[in-house]
Design a protein around this motif. Structure first.
Motif, PDB file in Angstrom:
ATOM      1  N   MET A  17       0.833  -1.391   0.007  1.00 51.70           N
ATOM      2  CA  MET A  17       0.019  -0.051  -0.130  1.00 51.70           C
ATOM      3  C   MET A  17       0.987   1.185  -0.083  1.00 51.70           C
ATOM      4  N   GLN A  18       0.315   2.314  -0.726  1.00 49.67           N
ATOM      5  CA  GLN A  18       1.122   3.391  -0.959  1.00 49.67           C
ATOM      6  C   GLN A  18       0.746   4.555   0.103  1.00 49.67           C
ATOM      7  N   LEU A  19       1.031   4.269   1.548  1.00 48.66           N
ATOM      8  CA  LEU A  19       0.374   5.082   2.416  1.00 48.66           C
ATOM      9  C   LEU A  19       0.907   6.425   2.466  1.00 48.66           C
ATOM     10  N   TYR A  20       2.165   6.665   1.658  1.00 41.14           N
ATOM     11  CA  TYR A  20       3.122   7.620   1.689  1.00 41.14           C
ATOM     12  C   TYR A  20       2.344   8.811   1.091  1.00 41.14           C
ATOM     13  N   LYS A  21       1.491   8.566   0.109  1.00 39.34           N
ATOM     14  CA  LYS A  21       0.395   9.612  -0.554  1.00 39.34           C
ATOM     15  C   LYS A  21      -0.393  10.239   0.481  1.00 39.34           C
ATOM     16  N   ASN A  22      -0.785   9.670   1.502  1.00 37.55           N
ATOM     17  CA  ASN A  22      -1.622  10.356   2.417  1.00 37.55           C
ATOM     18  C   ASN A  22      -0.842  10.769   3.889  1.00 37.55           C
ATOM     19  N   GLN A  23       0.411  10.628   3.779  1.00 32.81           N
ATOM     20  CA  GLN A  23       1.421  11.056   5.090  1.00 32.81           C
ATOM     21  C   GLN A  23       2.281  11.956   4.646  1.00 32.81           C
ATOM     22  N   ALA A  24       2.039  13.240   5.458  1.00 35.05           N
ATOM     23  CA  ALA A  24       3.299  14.483   5.372  1.00 35.05           C
ATOM     24  C   ALA A  24       4.452  14.018   6.076  1.00 35.05           C
ATOM     25  N   LEU A  25       5.491  13.524   5.747  1.00 36.93           N
ATOM     26  CA  LEU A  25       6.489  12.903   6.471  1.00 36.93           C
ATOM     27  C   LEU A  25       7.489  14.205   6.705  1.00 36.93           C
ATOM     28  N   LYS A  26       7.911  14.562   7.619  1.00 33.34           N
ATOM     29  CA  LYS A  26       8.961  15.783   7.834  1.00 33.34           C
ATOM     30  C   LYS A  26      10.181  15.123   8.459  1.00 33.34           C
ATOM     31  N   ILE A  27      11.446  15.534   7.945  1.00 33.38           N
ATOM     32  CA  ILE A  27      12.795  15.047   8.392  1.00 33.38           C
ATOM     33  C   ILE A  27      13.555  16.115   8.689  1.00 33.38           C
ATOM     34  N   TYR A  28      14.221  16.073   9.969  1.00 31.54           N
ATOM     35  CA  TYR A  28      14.983  17.188  10.152  1.00 31.54           C
ATOM     36  C   TYR A  28      16.473  17.083   9.437  1.00 31.54           C
ATOM     37  N   ASN A  29      16.788  18.144   8.930  1.00 34.76           N
ATOM     38  CA  ASN A  29      17.705  18.133   7.916  1.00 34.76           C
ATOM     39  C   ASN A  29      18.887  18.808   8.282  1.00 34.76           C
ATOM     40  N   ARG A  54      12.290   0.987   8.332  1.00 34.84           N
ATOM     41  CA  ARG A  54      11.278   0.102   8.526  1.00 34.84           C
ATOM     42  C   ARG A  54      10.124   1.215   8.424  1.00 34.84           C
ATOM     43  N   TYR A  55      10.333   2.430   8.900  1.00 34.15           N
ATOM     44  CA  TYR A  55       8.950   3.235   8.667  1.00 34.15           C
ATOM     45  C   TYR A  55       8.710   3.533   7.083  1.00 34.15           C
ATOM     46  N   LEU A  56       9.963   3.952   6.697  1.00 39.26           N
ATOM     47  CA  LEU A  56       9.810   4.266   4.993  1.00 39.26           C
ATOM     48  C   LEU A  56       9.123   2.942   4.178  1.00 39.26           C
ATOM     49  N   LYS A  57       9.675   1.814   4.454  1.00 37.43           N
ATOM     50  CA  LYS A  57       8.902   0.622   4.045  1.00 37.43           C
ATOM     51  C   LYS A  57       7.514   0.384   4.315  1.00 37.43           C
ATOM     52  N   HIS A  58       7.176   0.841   5.563  1.00 34.52           N
ATOM     53  CA  HIS A  58       5.682   0.680   6.082  1.00 34.52           C
ATOM     54  C   HIS A  58       4.868   1.471   5.313  1.00 34.52           C
ATOM     55  N   LEU A  59       5.408   2.878   5.151  1.00 37.22           N
ATOM     56  CA  LEU A  59       4.614   3.736   4.155  1.00 37.22           C
ATOM     57  C   LEU A  59       4.565   3.534   2.789  1.00 37.22           C
ATOM     58  N   GLU A 111      -9.986   6.098  14.760  1.00 39.22           N
ATOM     59  CA  GLU A 111      -9.107   6.370  13.530  1.00 39.22           C
ATOM     60  C   GLU A 111      -8.208   7.687  14.003  1.00 39.22           C
ATOM     61  N   ALA A 112      -8.628   8.524  14.902  1.00 39.29           N
ATOM     62  CA  ALA A 112      -8.099   9.527  15.221  1.00 39.29           C
ATOM     63  C   ALA A 112      -6.495   9.349  15.807  1.00 39.29           C
ATOM     64  N   TRP A 113      -6.846   7.988  16.679  1.00 40.14           N
ATOM     65  CA  TRP A 113      -5.604   7.488  17.422  1.00 40.14           C
ATOM     66  C   TRP A 113      -4.723   6.948  16.503  1.00 40.14           C
ATOM     67  N   LYS A 114      -5.133   6.254  15.333  1.00 41.36           N
ATOM     68  CA  LYS A 114      -4.197   5.775  14.439  1.00 41.36           C
ATOM     69  C   LYS A 114      -3.639   7.014  13.825  1.00 41.36           C
ATOM     70  N   GLN A 115      -4.153   7.966  13.451  1.00 42.28           N
ATOM     71  CA  GLN A 115      -3.452   9.243  12.925  1.00 42.28           C
ATOM     72  C   GLN A 115      -2.361   9.935  13.649  1.00 42.28           C
ATOM     73  N   ASP A 144       6.701  13.276  12.300  1.00 40.03           N
ATOM     74  CA  ASP A 144       7.558  14.180  12.867  1.00 40.03           C
ATOM     75  C   ASP A 144       8.915  13.783  13.097  1.00 40.03           C
ATOM     76  N   ASP A 145       9.726  13.494  12.100  1.00 40.38           N
ATOM     77  CA  ASP A 145      11.218  13.432  12.391  1.00 40.38           C
ATOM     78  C   ASP A 145      11.270  12.085  12.898  1.00 40.38           C
ATOM     79  N   PHE A 146      10.290  11.146  12.516  1.00 40.95           N
ATOM     80  CA  PHE A 146      10.477   9.715  13.273  1.00 40.95           C
ATOM     81  C   PHE A 146      10.645   9.888  14.787  1.00 40.95           C
ATOM     82  N   ASN A 147       9.550  10.491  15.389  1.00 39.90           N
ATOM     83  CA  ASN A 147       9.627  10.745  16.834  1.00 39.90           C
ATOM     84  C   ASN A 147       9.083   9.288  17.608  1.00 39.90           C
ATOM     85  N   SER A 148       9.937   8.536  17.760  1.00 38.41           N
ATOM     86  CA  SER A 148       9.544   7.259  18.317  1.00 38.41           C
ATOM     87  C   SER A 148       8.959   7.179  19.877  1.00 38.41           C
TER      88      SER A 148
END
Length: 494
Positions: free
Chosen positions: A1-13, A59-64, A369-373, A381-385
């Motif tokens: 599934m291409q979850l990345y299309k619905n998720q806005a991933l931000k990474i600290y550069n 793992r998260y990139l693959k999950h997305l 659904e809200a908890w899932k999001q 938010d920059d892979f905030n584990s």
């Protein structure tokens, strides 16, 4: 599934000092390079933290739904002591002390590295190139940099001309350093007379007669500079311009700064969109150090054979402890901290186990659904584990209330809750259900003991062909049999 299309991933550069929206160069695909170990000693816990952090990213990139090419190198040439341009090669030094071939040292500690990361449940990278396997590529990179006017040969060595490069580029942009300040603060090192400027760094070093690891080159027998291998191997497998480059905070300068300079001098373009750096691990509030004894190895944690911890802790509990801090934060390892992590991990596993026995209702008292999001928001938010783990414990609290019939949930929401919890706990965080793993080990032991019994029976009947077949098949599967007067035992090879 291409979850990345619905998720806005931000990474600290690290290059910009800001969190930036991640958009891969090629839609749906990510190229990621992470600096691997120099294999001359057992991998320490601080290194493991870096590799666990980037395993989380992978793992998260693959999950997305991204197709990820993850490249992580093995430094088996052995760069110079203190990462300077003089001193003794670390791998050659270890080989001399232990009276071994350098490649025996490389093999020994590469095996240890892989075994430890496997125990931590790290996924292997897509490609794991070695520095010695890419000497030709490194020589070609040097030729190109010389051709472009940014390097020079001196007495059989080749150096990168930092001052010349800085005339048209910015050396120091990743670490925020100014070349003029670096020049004024430079200390004298032996061998500096070969360089035009003290800041120049080695692309190729002439091998002295006693230097074991050496290769022929247009400039004479020698060995590549430390920074060069990552430039050559990252571009070979990911192209001149790729998405993510990661490593420990200690590599930002000079290693990653030199990588950027080499790439720009060779190809004329900036190599990486996002530079990511994992922070350090301290022990009881102090920097980890072998010399002071303030140090602990992963195997010492798993076995309990140390003077720092009150008991042994499993690899998955140790991993959970590490992921409770954000990868860019300093994390302090202590007995109390990992004891607390173990309690939290056990609570999480108990809640997952309780999911199957929960009663369902015609309505849910919580918005799943809200908890899932909120779980995705944490990782976006920059892979905030640590924030993700906090959200997982919100689910634990909810599950405990459901057990007491103080909250309600529909069958479809329970299914969604279970799917998301399992996905984030096992697929994204990479944790392991130790009870299930233990049960599987018990089953494996039972099967192997049954085969040992069959082999013993075959030997008693002088059916040595069947006896050898059982042993050989088990060996192929990584299970080694050992015969003794007391009977036959087995061990599983990593």
């Amino acid at each position: 599934m291409q979850l990345y299309k619905n998720q806005a991933l931000k990474i600290y550069n690290s290059l910009s000092g800001d969190k930036e929206l991640f958009t891969p160069i090629h839609e749906g695909s990510v190229g990621m390079y992470v600096c691997g170990p120099t294999v001359y000693s057992n991998v320490h816990l601080g290194n493991c933290r870096t590799f666990i952090s980037f395993d989380l990213v992978f793992r998260y990139l693959k999950h997305l739904g991204f197709k990820v090419r993850y490249v992580r190198n093995i430094t088996d040439v052995g760069h110079i002591e203190d990462d300077a341009d003089d001193g003794e090669d670390k791998i050659a030094k270890k080989a001399r002390i232990e009276k071994l071939e350098p490649m025996e040292i490389v093999q020994q500690y590469s095996v240890d590295f892989h075994q430890i990361l496997e125990l931590f449940n790290n996924m292997p990278p897509s490609i794991e190139p070695t520095a010695t396997g890419h000497i030709i590529e490194q020589i070609e990179t040097i030729k190109k940099i010389i051709e472009n006017g940014f390097a020079y040969e001196s007495n059989g060595s080749v150096y990168f001309d930092v001052v010349k490069f800085n005339e048209t580029n910015h050396y120091g942009k990743l670490s925020g350093r100014n070349l003029e300040d670096m020049i004024s603060n430079t200390r004298d090192l032996s061998g500096q007379d070969e360089k035009r400027n003290p800041q120049d760094f080695a692309l190729w070093k002439k091998a002295e007669p006693q230097h074991i690891m050496r290769w022929p080159s247009p400039w004479g027998d020698g060995f590549p500079g430390w920074h060069l291998e990552c430039t050559s191997m990252s571009t070979k497998y990911l192209g001149n311009h790729f998405d993510i480059h990661g490593g420990g905070m200690d590599l930002k300068f000079p290693h990653h700064e030199c990588e950027i300079a080499q790439n720009e001098a060779c190809t004329g373009q900036s190599p990486v969109n996002f530079w990511m750096h994992a922070n350090m691990l301290t022990l009881n509030g102090k920097k980890m150090s072998k010399s002071t004894g303030n140090n602990i190895l992963p195997r010492e944690i798993f076995s309990g054979n140390n003077e720092i911890l009150s008991k042994a802790f499993s690899p998955t509990v140790t991993r959970f402890f590490i992921l409770q801090a954000h990868y860019r934060s300093i994390l302090d390892f202590s007995n109390d901290a990992i004891l607390a992590a173990e309690k939290g991990f056990n609570r999480l596993m108990e809640a997952l186990e309780a999911l199957e026995g929960l009663k369902t209702s015609d309505k849910s008292s919580i918005d799943i659904e809200a908890w899932k999001q909120s779980c995705y928001d944490a990782m976006n938010d920059d892979f905030n584990s640590p924030i993700l783990i906090a959200q997982l414990f919100e689910a634990v609290r909810y599950i405990n209330l459901l057990k007491e019939n103080k909250e309600t949930i529909t069958a479809s929401d329970l299914k969604l809750l279970s799917e998301i919890l399992n996905a984030f706990v096992f697929d994204v965080l990479g944790l392991v259900d130790e009870k299930t793993a233990s049960n599987n080990n018990d089953k494996l032991e039972g099967v192997v003991n049954m085969l040992i019994g069959m082999r013993n029976e075959a030997r008693a009947n002088k059916d040595f062909a069947l006896s050898d077949q059982i042993r050989n098949k088990l060996t192929e599967l990584g299970i080694e049999l050992k015969d003794s007067k007391e009977g036959t035992t087995f061990s599983i090879q990593s």
